[in-house]
Design an enzyme around this catalytic site. Structure first.
Site, PDB file in Angstrom:
ATOM      1  N   CYS A 109      12.992   3.215  -3.292  1.00  0.00           N
ATOM      2  CA  CYS A 109      12.707   2.140  -2.139  1.00  0.00           C
ATOM      3  C   CYS A 109      13.055   0.706  -1.932  1.00  0.00           C
ATOM      4  O   CYS A 109      12.611   0.066  -3.009  1.00  0.00           O
ATOM      5  CB  CYS A 109      11.594   2.564  -1.372  1.00  0.00           C
ATOM      6  SG  CYS A 109      11.828   1.783   0.232  1.00  0.00           S
ATOM      7  N   CYS A 116       2.931   0.180  -2.602  1.00  0.00           N
ATOM      8  CA  CYS A 116       3.795   1.711  -2.202  1.00  0.00           C
ATOM      9  C   CYS A 116       4.007   1.984  -4.281  1.00  0.00           C
ATOM     10  O   CYS A 116       5.145   0.605  -4.502  1.00  0.00           O
ATOM     11  CB  CYS A 116       4.502   1.623  -1.449  1.00  0.00           C
ATOM     12  SG  CYS A 116       4.963   2.910  -1.677  1.00  0.00           S
TER      13      CYS A 116
HETATM   14  N1  SAH Z   1       8.905   4.763   4.384  1.00  0.00           N
HETATM   15  C1  SAH Z   1       8.541   5.314   5.205  1.00  0.00           C
HETATM   16  C2  SAH Z   1       8.158   6.539   4.116  1.00  0.00           C
HETATM   17  C3  SAH Z   1       7.435   7.311   2.992  1.00  0.00           C
HETATM   18  S1  SAH Z   1       6.137   6.809   2.548  1.00  0.00           S
HETATM   19  C4  SAH Z   1       6.908   4.439   5.656  1.00  0.00           C
HETATM   20  O1  SAH Z   1       6.832   3.361   5.014  1.00  0.00           O
HETATM   21  O2  SAH Z   1       6.509   5.264   6.473  1.00  0.00           O
HETATM   22  C5  SAH Z   1       5.130   7.843   3.748  1.00  0.00           C
HETATM   23  C6  SAH Z   1       3.161   7.223   3.798  1.00  0.00           C
HETATM   24  O3  SAH Z   1       2.924   6.692   2.400  1.00  0.00           O
HETATM   25  C7  SAH Z   1       3.041   5.303   4.059  1.00  0.00           C
HETATM   26  O4  SAH Z   1       2.442   5.404   5.457  1.00  0.00           O
HETATM   27  C8  SAH Z   1       2.957   4.901   3.511  1.00  0.00           C
HETATM   28  O5  SAH Z   1       3.134   3.411   3.517  1.00  0.00           O
HETATM   29  C9  SAH Z   1       2.049   4.978   2.648  1.00  0.00           C
HETATM   30  N2  SAH Z   1       1.764   4.783   1.079  1.00  0.00           N
HETATM   31  C10 SAH Z   1       2.289   5.112   0.230  1.00  0.00           C
HETATM   32  N3  SAH Z   1       2.075   4.301  -1.021  1.00  0.00           N
HETATM   33  C11 SAH Z   1       0.750   5.102  -0.183  1.00  0.00           C
HETATM   34  C12 SAH Z   1      -0.300   5.033  -1.995  1.00  0.00           C
HETATM   35  N4  SAH Z   1      -0.125   5.203  -3.008  1.00  0.00           N
HETATM   36  N5  SAH Z   1      -1.789   5.966  -0.915  1.00  0.00           N
HETATM   37  C13 SAH Z   1      -2.170   6.261   0.120  1.00  0.00           C
HETATM   38  N6  SAH Z   1      -0.538   6.519   1.510  1.00  0.00           N
HETATM   39  C14 SAH Z   1       0.838   5.207   0.539  1.00  0.00           C
END
Ligand code: SAH
Length: 339
Positions: A109, A116
């Site tokens: 990504c 993330c």
């Molecule tokens: N790119 C998209 C979809 C993928 S991420 C988006 O940003 O919405 C899906 C969700 O998980 C997003 O809200 C992201 O911010 C969250 N996320 C990413 N890493 C995470 C983590 N370690 N713990 C909890 N949520 C997380």
């Protein structure tokens, strides 16, 4: 050669018309692929031999592969190997109301959210439509049960792979496809504003979730670099337009990062931003990962945040935690494999 599962029903209809065949053949092909799950074209008994050979010549039928599974009692995480030896993952969650799958939309990504794991490894490419459809088909085959809902919340930014993701949604939503109801499909975006406007005009009743994660621009830009391109004001304007156009409620995702975005003042600020909008906030307990320094908020801090939103008449839920004993954080399984 393109995989047959890259084709929506309309694409297949056009294909059949282009070779002087009736367009209802597309419907029959969909039934074989998605309902009877018969991938050996020679067994497609209602299609004559000559046309079967033509189909075999014109399309690829390859599958991605499950190469690893991790599970606890409510969650099953899958690592898939794609044909070019790249990896993505999907998660099956067993809710009391049914089985839901979280699918990936890209290999890596580029959105660069600081908390993330998926974004630590840069985007290598978009997933093809068939690579998303097959995540679901392979999980259904593995568990011998039907998936009732799908969230596009795995690795990748779906609105950075807009066309393939929308095609994927039309295939799984089609009554002759996987027949997953549009109200049971959710796309989650970090806020690619122009695509939100495009999306609201589609004839699809699919849910939209926005990863907000912050209550002001300064904080949001620190956590999510996409905010420097599309800031909170632009996102809120898009959400308002979306609600006006579709009459559908929008989910606001808010990941709870200890002492970063989880103060009462943040909750108040968030309540002000969202006041009067047809949204509900989903508070997400952060999944900690080894490679990134953030911690998840304590239960107390999450409850306090929740209470402030409630008191300010914002609809709010706390996301049930799934799979924190396995590598559940989005992208963790892949990053272990790639390392
Ligand atoms: N790119 C998209 C979809 C993928 S991420 C988006 O940003 O919405 C899906 C969700 O998980 C997003 O809200 C992201 O911010 C969250 N996320 C990413 N890493 C995470 C983590 N370690 N713990 C909890 N949520 C997380």
């Amino acid at each position: 050669m393109q995989n047959i599962m890259d084709y929506s029903k309309v694409d297949l209809e056009n294909y059949f018309l282009s070779i002087n065949e009736k367009k209802f053949k597309a419907q029959q092909v969909f039934e074989w692929l998605y309902q009877k799950k018969e991938y050996d074209v020679d067994n497609w008994s209602n299609i004559k031999k000559e046309l079967r050979n033509k189909i075999l010549n014109d399309f690829a039928f390859d599958f991605i592969k499950i190469v690893k599974k991790e599970e606890d009692n409510l969650t099953k995480k899958y690592l898939f190997e794609l044909q070019d030896k790249e990896y993505v993952e999907a998660v099956l969650m067993m809710h009391d109301y049914g089985l839901s799958v979280c699918v990936s939309s890209q290999v890596g990504c580029n959105m660069g959210c600081s908390f993330c794991e998926s974004g630590r490894l840069k985007k290598l490419r978009n997933l093809k439509t068939y690579e998303m459809v097959e995540q679901i088909l392979l999980i259904e085959k593995d568990i011998q049960k039907r998936i009732s809902s799908v969230v596009v919340m795995g690795i990748g930014e779906p609105f950075d792979n807009y066309e393939n993701v929308i095609k994927f949604v039309t295939i799984i939503n089609d009554a002759k496809g996987l027949a997953i109801g549009s109200r049971h499909i959710t796309i989650s975006t970090c806020g690619i504003v122009p695509k939100i406007y495009e999306f609201m005009n589609l004839p699809l009743q699919v849910n939209l979730a926005i990863s907000l994660h912050a209550s002001n621009n300064e904080l949001r830009s620190k956590l999510m670099s996409v905010n420097k391109v599309y800031d909170l004001n632009q996102i809120l304007a898009a959400i308002k337009a979306y609600i006006a156009q579709t009459n559908r409620r929008v989910t606001i995702e808010y990941v709870m990062l200890n002492l970063v975005n989880d103060n009462e003042s943040n909750a108040l600020e968030l309540a002000k931003l969202l006041k009067g909008l047809n949204v509900y906030v989903n508070l997400i307990p952060y999944n900690e990962t080894d490679n990134i320094g953030y911690q998840k908020s304590s239960k107390n801090r999450i409850m306090r945040f929740y209470d402030v939103l409630k008191k300010n008449k914002i609809n709010v839920t706390i996301r049930k935690e799934f799979g924190s004993n396995i590598s559940a954080a989005c992208g963790q399984l892949r990053s272990k494999e790639v390392k």
